[in-house]
Design a protein around this motif. Structure first.
Motif, PDB file in Angstrom:
ATOM      1  N   HIS A 171     -48.181 -63.801 -45.721  1.00 17.74           N
ATOM      2  CA  HIS A 171     -49.361 -64.584 -45.326  1.00 17.74           C
ATOM      3  C   HIS A 171     -49.056 -66.076 -45.197  1.00 17.74           C
ATOM      4  O   HIS A 171     -49.720 -66.779 -44.436  1.00 17.74           O
ATOM      5  CB  HIS A 171     -50.486 -64.371 -46.331  1.00 17.74           C
ATOM      6  CG  HIS A 171     -51.106 -63.007 -46.242  1.00 17.74           C
ATOM      7  ND1 HIS A 171     -52.145 -62.707 -45.397  1.00 17.74           N
ATOM      8  CD2 HIS A 171     -50.786 -61.848 -46.870  1.00 17.74           C
ATOM      9  CE1 HIS A 171     -52.460 -61.430 -45.520  1.00 17.74           C
ATOM     10  NE2 HIS A 171     -51.655 -60.883 -46.407  1.00 17.74           N
ATOM     11  N   LEU A 172     -48.071 -66.549 -45.936  1.00 13.40           N
ATOM     12  CA  LEU A 172     -47.732 -67.973 -45.864  1.00 13.40           C
ATOM     13  C   LEU A 172     -46.722 -68.272 -44.761  1.00 13.40           C
ATOM     14  O   LEU A 172     -46.829 -69.283 -44.073  1.00 13.40           O
ATOM     15  CB  LEU A 172     -47.180 -68.447 -47.209  1.00 13.40           C
ATOM     16  CG  LEU A 172     -48.155 -68.470 -48.381  1.00 13.40           C
ATOM     17  CD1 LEU A 172     -47.441 -68.921 -49.653  1.00 13.40           C
ATOM     18  CD2 LEU A 172     -49.352 -69.372 -48.092  1.00 13.40           C
ATOM     19  N   HIS A 173     -45.736 -67.388 -44.603  1.00 16.03           N
ATOM     20  CA  HIS A 173     -44.643 -67.696 -43.672  1.00 16.03           C
ATOM     21  C   HIS A 173     -44.273 -66.536 -42.749  1.00 16.03           C
ATOM     22  O   HIS A 173     -43.389 -66.690 -41.909  1.00 16.03           O
ATOM     23  CB  HIS A 173     -43.370 -68.082 -44.449  1.00 16.03           C
ATOM     24  CG  HIS A 173     -43.603 -69.040 -45.559  1.00 16.03           C
ATOM     25  ND1 HIS A 173     -44.132 -70.299 -45.365  1.00 16.03           N
ATOM     26  CD2 HIS A 173     -43.397 -68.938 -46.901  1.00 16.03           C
ATOM     27  CE1 HIS A 173     -44.230 -70.926 -46.530  1.00 16.03           C
ATOM     28  NE2 HIS A 173     -43.795 -70.117 -47.473  1.00 16.03           N
ATOM     29  N   SER A 179     -49.105 -65.013 -41.114  1.00 14.71           N
ATOM     30  CA  SER A 179     -49.299 -66.444 -41.356  1.00 14.71           C
ATOM     31  C   SER A 179     -50.249 -67.094 -40.344  1.00 14.71           C
ATOM     32  O   SER A 179     -50.984 -68.025 -40.686  1.00 14.71           O
ATOM     33  CB  SER A 179     -47.954 -67.173 -41.362  1.00 14.71           C
ATOM     34  OG  SER A 179     -47.265 -66.981 -40.141  1.00 14.71           O
ATOM     35  N   CYS A 220     -54.287 -66.673 -41.085  1.00 17.05           N
ATOM     36  CA  CYS A 220     -54.899 -67.472 -42.149  1.00 17.05           C
ATOM     37  C   CYS A 220     -55.995 -66.695 -42.883  1.00 17.05           C
ATOM     38  O   CYS A 220     -57.163 -67.100 -42.918  1.00 17.05           O
ATOM     39  CB  CYS A 220     -55.458 -68.779 -41.597  1.00 17.05           C
ATOM     40  SG  CYS A 220     -55.768 -70.000 -42.927  1.00 17.05           S
ATOM     41  N   ARG A 258     -56.668 -68.148 -52.628  1.00 13.26           N
ATOM     42  CA  ARG A 258     -55.449 -68.768 -53.147  1.00 13.26           C
ATOM     43  C   ARG A 258     -55.578 -69.069 -54.634  1.00 13.26           C
ATOM     44  O   ARG A 258     -54.627 -68.867 -55.396  1.00 13.26           O
ATOM     45  CB  ARG A 258     -55.127 -70.051 -52.357  1.00 13.26           C
ATOM     46  CG  ARG A 258     -54.761 -69.763 -50.905  1.00 13.26           C
ATOM     47  CD  ARG A 258     -54.318 -71.004 -50.152  1.00 13.26           C
ATOM     48  NE  ARG A 258     -54.348 -70.761 -48.712  1.00 13.26           N
ATOM     49  CZ  ARG A 258     -53.449 -71.203 -47.848  1.00 13.26           C
ATOM     50  NH1 ARG A 258     -52.435 -71.932 -48.261  1.00 13.26           N
ATOM     51  NH2 ARG A 258     -53.556 -70.937 -46.560  1.00 13.26           N
ATOM     52  N   GLU A 286     -46.134 -74.010 -53.024  1.00 16.94           N
ATOM     53  CA  GLU A 286     -46.032 -73.244 -51.785  1.00 16.94           C
ATOM     54  C   GLU A 286     -47.404 -72.685 -51.396  1.00 16.94           C
ATOM     55  O   GLU A 286     -47.806 -72.732 -50.223  1.00 16.94           O
ATOM     56  CB  GLU A 286     -45.036 -72.110 -52.014  1.00 16.94           C
ATOM     57  CG  GLU A 286     -44.613 -71.341 -50.794  1.00 16.94           C
ATOM     58  CD  GLU A 286     -43.535 -70.314 -51.119  1.00 16.94           C
ATOM     59  OE1 GLU A 286     -43.107 -69.615 -50.184  1.00 16.94           O
ATOM     60  OE2 GLU A 286     -43.126 -70.198 -52.297  1.00 16.94           O
ATOM     61  N   SER A 313     -49.713 -75.739 -50.300  1.00 13.13           N
ATOM     62  CA  SER A 313     -49.292 -76.519 -49.134  1.00 13.13           C
ATOM     63  C   SER A 313     -48.947 -75.692 -47.903  1.00 13.13           C
ATOM     64  O   SER A 313     -48.967 -76.202 -46.784  1.00 13.13           O
ATOM     65  CB  SER A 313     -48.079 -77.380 -49.497  1.00 13.13           C
ATOM     66  OG  SER A 313     -46.938 -76.561 -49.706  1.00 13.13           O
ATOM     67  N   GLY A 314     -48.599 -74.424 -48.128  1.00 16.07           N
ATOM     68  CA  GLY A 314     -48.138 -73.599 -47.024  1.00 16.07           C
ATOM     69  C   GLY A 314     -46.712 -73.892 -46.610  1.00 16.07           C
ATOM     70  O   GLY A 314     -46.199 -73.311 -45.645  1.00 16.07           O
ATOM     71  N   LYS A 315     -46.030 -74.786 -47.345  1.00 11.61           N
ATOM     72  CA  LYS A 315     -44.640 -75.114 -47.039  1.00 11.61           C
ATOM     73  C   LYS A 315     -43.685 -74.204 -47.813  1.00 11.61           C
ATOM     74  O   LYS A 315     -44.024 -73.682 -48.873  1.00 11.61           O
ATOM     75  CB  LYS A 315     -44.336 -76.573 -47.397  1.00 11.61           C
ATOM     76  CG  LYS A 315     -44.897 -77.594 -46.428  1.00 11.61           C
ATOM     77  CD  LYS A 315     -44.470 -79.008 -46.831  1.00 11.61           C
ATOM     78  CE  LYS A 315     -44.915 -80.033 -45.809  1.00 11.61           C
ATOM     79  NZ  LYS A 315     -44.158 -79.960 -44.549  1.00 11.61           N
ATOM     80  N   ASP A 348     -52.448 -77.158 -47.270  1.00 14.71           N
ATOM     81  CA  ASP A 348     -52.088 -76.393 -46.081  1.00 14.71           C
ATOM     82  C   ASP A 348     -53.057 -76.733 -44.943  1.00 14.71           C
ATOM     83  O   ASP A 348     -54.271 -76.528 -45.066  1.00 14.71           O
ATOM     84  CB  ASP A 348     -52.167 -74.898 -46.409  1.00 14.71           C
ATOM     85  CG  ASP A 348     -51.559 -74.014 -45.315  1.00 14.71           C
ATOM     86  OD1 ASP A 348     -51.465 -74.459 -44.158  1.00 14.71           O
ATOM     87  OD2 ASP A 348     -51.191 -72.868 -45.630  1.00 14.71           O
ATOM     88  N   ARG A 360     -53.717 -75.220 -42.367  1.00 13.20           N
ATOM     89  CA  ARG A 360     -54.403 -74.033 -41.846  1.00 13.20           C
ATOM     90  C   ARG A 360     -55.755 -73.803 -42.526  1.00 13.20           C
ATOM     91  O   ARG A 360     -56.576 -73.026 -42.026  1.00 13.20           O
ATOM     92  CB  ARG A 360     -53.519 -72.788 -42.033  1.00 13.20           C
ATOM     93  CG  ARG A 360     -52.333 -72.744 -41.073  1.00 13.20           C
ATOM     94  CD  ARG A 360     -51.387 -71.624 -41.399  1.00 13.20           C
ATOM     95  NE  ARG A 360     -50.713 -71.835 -42.676  1.00 13.20           N
ATOM     96  CZ  ARG A 360     -49.747 -71.060 -43.150  1.00 13.20           C
ATOM     97  NH1 ARG A 360     -49.333 -70.016 -42.442  1.00 13.20           N
ATOM     98  NH2 ARG A 360     -49.174 -71.314 -44.311  1.00 13.20           N
TER      99      ARG A 360
END
Length: 368
Positions: A124-126, A130, A133, A140, A234, A237-239, A271, A273
């Protein structure tokens, strides 16, 4: 076989938790799993990594399962299988993936779990989900608290205590209600009573490894706390834990987040998104908890019990103390993280490595 002998020690399961959720695992036949997965058909494959492959399957009663088919090529691989089955047979908690059973016939080593319809946090994040969203802010927060509570059980409730050693987004699975279940115990270590740490060879995923473990091989509950801090950043931030700055250099997520947090610019860490739909107070709380968990000095990190308390916002006094921690007063980013800039390569340490003095990314399969 080693795993058969290890099951004799399974009496260590915490009795209070055992009463809540009785063990229901069993031994599967290879024929049964071939039938469930359509002979491990490629179309049924959910994922692949250094450990082997995971397949979706359906049993005769209609229940859906996930089958991890391990690559058995050495005694070490066989032992990893034994460890995971042993740990899974011991632990029972709503935020830990349950063991359905296992199969060991000939050279085949397979572990059977409940199928998680929403796959992993990583997806879901990467990954494949992803762009959709589906993880709003509320989900989260629930994932953060749920996964933290699962780790609390490992550290403080299980007997003996358990260090996971591979907390990361791909090992947090999501059920049909997006509730977190921590998975993959192949690297886990049992901690004897009274021990503060165990010295071991390094296994895990770069970006998530605590510096004292990556460099000295010292594994403790605090190493999982560090990894969970990275996971929290992570999630917010979604990074990724390691961000590419160039074709050969990566930057740790903490080295990006700490200076921004020290300036109080928390909105720059969320994030994009989420489109601004988040709770500012909770975001601030998550980021500060993440950074205090992922600091280089293990003695300064909180326990997972304290992390859960902070995430739930149960003590304003403790959060105020966290907010005023020296870490957020005069940051030194270059000294903050163990691997702020590392050579590009594979992130996953699929083989046990001797403790190293300088953290670099080894060759291996990043797909676990």
């Amino acid at each position: 076989m080693a795993f058969r002998l290890m099951f004799c020690c399974g009496k260590g399961l915490d009795r209070k938790e055992q009463g809540k959720k009785q063990a229901t695992w069993r031994v599967f036949s290879l024929k049964e799993l071939h039938s469930a997965t359509n002979n491990f058909n490629y179309d049924n494959k959910l994922g692949e990594g250094g450990f082997g492959s995971v397949y979706w399957g359906q049993l005769w009663d209609g229940s859906q399962i996930a089958v991890k088919r391990l690559k058995v090529w050495s005694n070490k691989a066989d032992m990893e299988f034994a460890v995971e089955v042993e740990i899974l047979a011991r632990v029972r908690h709503k935020n830990l993936l349950s063991l359905r059973g296992y199969c060991a016939e000939g050279q085949e080593r397979l572990i059977v779990y409940d199928y998680m319809p929403n796959l992993s946090l990583l997806s879901h994040l990467h990954g494949q989900h992803s762009a959709e969203c589906q993880l709003d802010w509320n989900r989260r927060m629930n994932i953060a608290i749920g996964s933290a509570e699962g780790i609390v059980y490992l550290h403080h409730r299980a007997t003996p205590h358990i260090i996971h050693r591979d907390i990361k987004a791909s090992n947090v699975l999501l059920d049909s209600e997006f509730q977190a279940q921590v998975a993959d115990f192949g690297f886990a270590k049992l901690i004897p009573d009274g021990a503060t740490h165990v010295t071991t060879r390094v296994k895990g995923t770069l970006g998530y490894l605590a510096p004292e473990y990556a460099m000295l091989g010292k594994a403790s509950e605090s190493c999982d706390v560090y990894s969970f801090g990275i996971l929290l950043l992570e999630l917010a931030s979604g990074k990724k834990p390691l961000e590419k700055l160039s074709s050969t250099v990566k930057r740790a997520i903490t080295d990006w987040a700490l200076p921004v947090a020290c300036e109080g610019k928390f909105s720059e860490l969320v994030d994009p998104r989420l489109n601004g739909k988040y709770v500012e107070e909770e975001l601030k709380r998550v980021v500060l908890i993440a950074l205090i968990c992922a600091q280089s000095r293990p003695e300064k990190r909180p326990t997972m019990l304290e992390v859960v308390e902070l995430l739930k916002g149960e003590s304003k006094e403790k959060f105020d103390a966290l907010e005023n921690d020296e870490l957020f007063k005069s940051p030194h980013p270059a000294d903050y993280n163990d691997g702020s800039r590392v050579d590009d390569g594979s992130d996953f340490i699929s083989e046990e490595k001797e403790p190293i003095r300088e953290l670099k990314e080894p060759e291996g399969d990043p797909g676990k």
